[in-house]
Design a protein around this motif. Structure first.
Motif, PDB file in Angstrom:
ATOM      1  N   SER A  41       4.428   3.283  -3.298  1.00 43.22           N
ATOM      2  CA  SER A  41       5.049   2.349  -2.348  1.00 43.22           C
ATOM      3  C   SER A  41       5.773   1.233  -3.090  1.00 43.22           C
ATOM      4  CB  SER A  41       3.997   1.738  -1.418  1.00 43.22           C
ATOM      5  OG  SER A  41       3.447   2.729  -0.597  1.00 43.22           O
ATOM      6  N   ASP A 161       8.399   5.940   3.419  1.00 42.12           N
ATOM      7  CA  ASP A 161       7.079   5.735   2.806  1.00 42.12           C
ATOM      8  C   ASP A 161       5.998   6.351   3.692  1.00 42.12           C
ATOM      9  OD1 ASP A 161       4.986   5.021   1.228  1.00 42.12           O
ATOM     10  OD2 ASP A 161       5.332   2.858   1.324  1.00 42.12           O
ATOM     11  N   GLU A 162       5.576   7.522   3.342  1.00 44.99           N
ATOM     12  CA  GLU A 162       4.555   8.270   4.082  1.00 44.99           C
ATOM     13  C   GLU A 162       4.786   8.238   5.594  1.00 44.99           C
ATOM     14  OE1 GLU A 162       0.544   7.969   2.879  1.00 44.99           O
ATOM     15  OE2 GLU A 162       1.014   7.302   0.859  1.00 44.99           O
TER      16      GLU A 162
END
Ligand code: ADP
Ligand code: MG
Length: 240
Positions: A41, A161-162
């Protein structure tokens, strides 16, 4: 499109990124994978200066965003970002969520912004949801709306991000399908994900981070079949 050179990030005494270098070409889809806490991240957030690097340089398009002379607000207009949680504006309808920034930031007329927004909602399968408020959407629908909202700014780069980590399993596919579709349009994408199927199938390249180091930068073929490091092998054994 993106060049990262010797990127280092500290939080106090903690060295989270330990000198990362890589380049991402226009139209490339790069999956960033690695254990929790490895710095994925942080790496992604450095690419639009949501985190300020401790040292090293990052170029986006032709701008060195780590240079004080660069107007980051301008560069950010070319970069969309989608997070694990959707961050839709709760008090706005889906359509308003998509038109707000194009009108406010890009100076589009309401009619133009709405036309573009409707096109995008159709593309992500939400044509019938434009008048809904976010709390009436499922998680998968919210995430698709969030992707459409980012796209409404017509970015050249999308950072994820995910994006599917907070979703119930049955909703993961609908979001991945939207991302797959986006990849085929030639969008430059950097995707932090635990979805190995997506990484294998869609990514042109895998960046494997471990303890703040980029220890594999390979094609999916190489990475999944012949990882060059022991740490990547161990990671893959655990998750596959
Ligand atoms: P990942 O996304 O791979 O799980 P992160 O980039 O979120 O990893 O975090 C990497 C490391 O940096 C972790 O040890 C995390 O606790 C730490 N970290 C992340 N953000 C901050 C912050 N704002 N302040 C202090 N430490 C942080
Ligand atoms: Mg993370």
């Amino acid at each position: 499109m993106i060049k990262v050179q010797n990127l280092v990030k500290h939080y106090g005494n903690l060295e989270v990124l330990k000198g990362i270098s890589t380049q991402i070409k226009r139209g490339e889809v790069v999956s960033v994978i690695g254990p929790s806490g490895s710095g994925k991240s942080t790496f992604l957030r450095c690419m639009n200066l949501l985190e300020v690097p401790t040292s090293g340089q990052i170029w986006v398009r032709n701008d060195e965003i780590t240079s004080k002379k660069t107007d980051i607000t301008k560069v950010r207009q070319h970069i969309g970002m989608v997070f694990q949680h959707f961050h839709l504006f709760p008090h706005m309808t889906v359509l308003e969520n998509l038109t707000y920034a194009p009108i406010r930031v890009k100076g589009k007329t309401k009619a133009t912004a709405q036309q573009k927004a409707r096109e995008l909602l159709k593309r992500v399968g939400l044509a019938d949801k434009e008048a809904a408020y976010p709390n009436r959407l499922s998680g998968g629908q919210k995430q698709r709306a969030a992707i459409a909202r980012s796209l409404a700014m017509e970015p050249e780069i999308m950072l994820f991000d995910e994006p599917t980590s907070a979703l119930d399993p049955e909703m993961v596919k609908e979001v991945l399908d939207v991302m797959k579709g986006l990849a085929t349009t030639g969008m430059t994408m950097v995707v932090v994900t635990h979805e190995m199927g997506f990484a294998k199938e869609v990514a042109d390249r895998i960046c494997f981070l471990d303890q703040g180091q980029l220890i594999e930068d390979a094609t999916p073929e190489q990475f999944f079949h012949q990882p060059s490091t022991e740490r990547a092998k161990q990671f893959l054994e655990k998750i596959l």
